[in-house]
Design a protein around this motif. Sequence first.
Motif, mmCIF file in Angstrom:
data_model
loop_
_atom_site.group_PDB
_atom_site.id
_atom_site.type_symbol
_atom_site.label_atom_id
_atom_site.label_comp_id
_atom_site.label_asym_id
_atom_site.label_seq_id
_atom_site.Cartn_x
_atom_site.Cartn_y
_atom_site.Cartn_z
ATOM 1 N N MET A 77 -45.020 -30.254 -43.904
ATOM 2 C CA MET A 77 -44.631 -31.499 -43.239
ATOM 3 C C MET A 77 -45.562 -31.830 -42.061
ATOM 4 O O MET A 77 -45.750 -32.991 -41.718
ATOM 5 N N ILE A 118 -30.861 -17.540 -29.868
ATOM 6 C CA ILE A 118 -30.866 -18.814 -30.566
ATOM 7 C C ILE A 118 -29.957 -18.795 -31.803
ATOM 8 O O ILE A 118 -29.372 -19.802 -32.174
ATOM 9 N N TYR A 119 -29.826 -17.639 -32.441
ATOM 10 C CA TYR A 119 -29.042 -17.573 -33.667
ATOM 11 C C TYR A 119 -27.554 -17.776 -33.386
ATOM 12 O O TYR A 119 -26.872 -18.508 -34.089
ATOM 13 N N PHE A 136 -30.278 -27.846 -36.841
ATOM 14 C CA PHE A 136 -31.205 -27.017 -37.613
ATOM 15 C C PHE A 136 -32.182 -26.312 -36.688
ATOM 16 O O PHE A 136 -32.548 -26.833 -35.643
ATOM 17 N N ALA A 137 -32.617 -25.124 -37.111
ATOM 18 C CA ALA A 137 -33.624 -24.386 -36.351
ATOM 19 C C ALA A 137 -34.998 -25.016 -36.562
ATOM 20 O O ALA A 137 -35.367 -25.357 -37.682
ATOM 21 N N PHE A 138 -35.722 -25.212 -35.469
ATOM 22 C CA PHE A 138 -37.107 -25.678 -35.520
ATOM 23 C C PHE A 138 -37.928 -24.770 -34.618
ATOM 24 O O PHE A 138 -38.045 -25.023 -33.425
ATOM 25 N N GLY A 139 -38.484 -23.719 -35.166
ATOM 26 C CA GLY A 139 -39.245 -22.798 -34.341
ATOM 27 C C GLY A 139 -38.382 -22.221 -33.246
ATOM 28 O O GLY A 139 -37.287 -21.726 -33.506
ATOM 29 N N GLU A 140 -38.832 -22.319 -31.995
ATOM 30 C CA GLU A 140 -38.097 -21.667 -30.903
ATOM 31 C C GLU A 140 -36.893 -22.493 -30.440
ATOM 32 O O GLU A 140 -36.143 -22.046 -29.600
ATOM 33 N N GLU A 195 -40.627 -33.702 -40.221
ATOM 34 C CA GLU A 195 -39.691 -32.771 -40.844
ATOM 35 C C GLU A 195 -38.244 -33.128 -40.498
ATOM 36 O O GLU A 195 -37.353 -33.014 -41.338
ATOM 37 N N PHE A 223 -37.456 -35.972 -42.730
ATOM 38 C CA PHE A 223 -37.311 -35.503 -44.112
ATOM 39 C C PHE A 223 -35.926 -34.896 -44.329
ATOM 40 O O PHE A 223 -35.223 -35.211 -45.287
ATOM 41 N N ILE A 224 -35.517 -34.030 -43.396
ATOM 42 C CA ILE A 224 -34.202 -33.376 -43.514
ATOM 43 C C ILE A 224 -33.087 -34.417 -43.477
ATOM 44 O O ILE A 224 -32.145 -34.376 -44.255
#
Lengths: 313, 237
Positions: free
Chosen positions: A193, A235-236, A252-256, A294, A297-298
């Motif tokens: 993306m 983060i989780y 949604f997770a995007f890197g950090e 991205e 897109f999602i």
Amino acid sequence: MMVEVNNINKTYNEGEITAVNNVSFAVDKGEIFGLIGPDGAGKTSIFRILTTLLLPDSGSARVDDLDVVKDYQEIRRRVGYMPGKFSLYQDLTVEENLRFFATVFNTTLEENYHLIEDIYQQIAPFKTRRAGKLSGGMKQKLALCCALIHRPQVLFLDEPTTGVDVVSRKEFWEMLRKLKQQNISILVSTPYMDEADLCDRIALMQNGSIMSIDTPANIVESFPKNLYAAKAGDIYTLLKQLQGDEVVESCFAFGEALHLTFKSDQDADNTVKRIVAEQQLDDLEISRITPTIEDSFIRLMRENATETETDGK
Amino acid sequence: MSKHFGDFKAVDRITFDVNEGEIFGFLGANGAGKTTAMRILCGLSFPTSGQAKVAGYDVYRQQEKIKKHIGYMSQKFSLYDNLTILENIEFYGGIYGISRGEIRQRGDALVKTLGLDKEAKKLVGSLPLGWKQKLAFSVAIFHRPRIVFLDEPTGGVDPITRRQFWDMIYQAANEGITVFVTTHYMDEAEYCNRVTVMVDGRVEALDTPARLKRQFQSDSMDGVFYQLARKAKRTSD
């Protein structure tokens, strides 16, 4: 228009699998047009139809103002095609491959050398090496040279950067930008993306259909919601908690960071304050950000989703 | 640990530890030596020199023990397309010596967790790619290995499925399975507890994503990777 696609459909297995679903788009002279989407989006089928290697079930398409069914022989002279799978002759050397493709198209390496010079210089030290013994990045450069050697009007590049590392990917896009200056039209596909921003216009594809066509800037601009980024040490845990929060529409997770939207953007500042207070994480930061391709897109995938499987909550 | 092919130092004196339950990102440019190193750690090839242990077993003397205690999954090596979901589970479970009764019990539970009850008796070849990859990961950890090696597990997968896949990775790590993963998506490097970047056969960086970004003064792992991999001499080979 260098490429015109009108309501193309393609199915496999006697209609059981829909590969391309009513796809239409057009590519201008000297434009870099990107088909962006995961495996199974229909990108390769479209490439094969436009390079006259596959017949559509219905719909029509023109390349350099020639019909892909009626004028297939002439189209083949005018296009360059780099398939997703490396398909040069492994047992021929770098130089032999180039000369072979030049000869097939009734030209010589010398005649169009200026077109490939920048790229060829990078692989010239290995010109006596067999193509099968080249590294991934080198193979990709040789394949591009072979697709260019007959001075095509349109270049079709099917996932040229898949499985290639970040450094080689950047170099490859640099080459495409230079080709664009020579007024060659480029149709390129990618599952990455972040490469969408390097195209003039893009089509976001999923399951054989185009979800959106526009410039990358316009696609991002039409993101209908405020988008926020949340950062924290754990983060989780934060992801799980925010996905369970009833005011959160998507997370949604995007890197950090986590990217999130709220069901309502009214009073969003207070919602953010409330979440920060409730989570009791001392390092939690939430700020409003500009969406990426991205994110768009999602969002489009979720809006189009008929299967319950692709629910981000 | 080193691995030479003639004069070529594919892996050149690399040293690192991976902690139990850690998600360990193994990055590098094409040709940096990742695959060679992974093959040794999976018990498929011997190092030229140096020492290494995987799940407590020696890579020279205990290759078969290693194979029993690891899981492996890649984008390419997936499941058997012409077996059903349940048959694939049965096959892999059987290879790792799990009893028929246990395979049935855990297989049913797995299919339910994945939400694939209705597809359980369908051929794997008919599933969408995203489901295949999620199933392949579940099968790779079905025998409850100590550590699972994931070689570009999310290549070509759509962005939502990619994130669901990482949910599964986190869950496995929470259950104590160590995760050793390679990827070309730099946002995924951020999801790892620690990351190594290999350049020309050597480990050029090894730390948490946050500390690597500080060290290289970059706001993304993309920037860190680019700075390191750009120095590679071997990518042009």
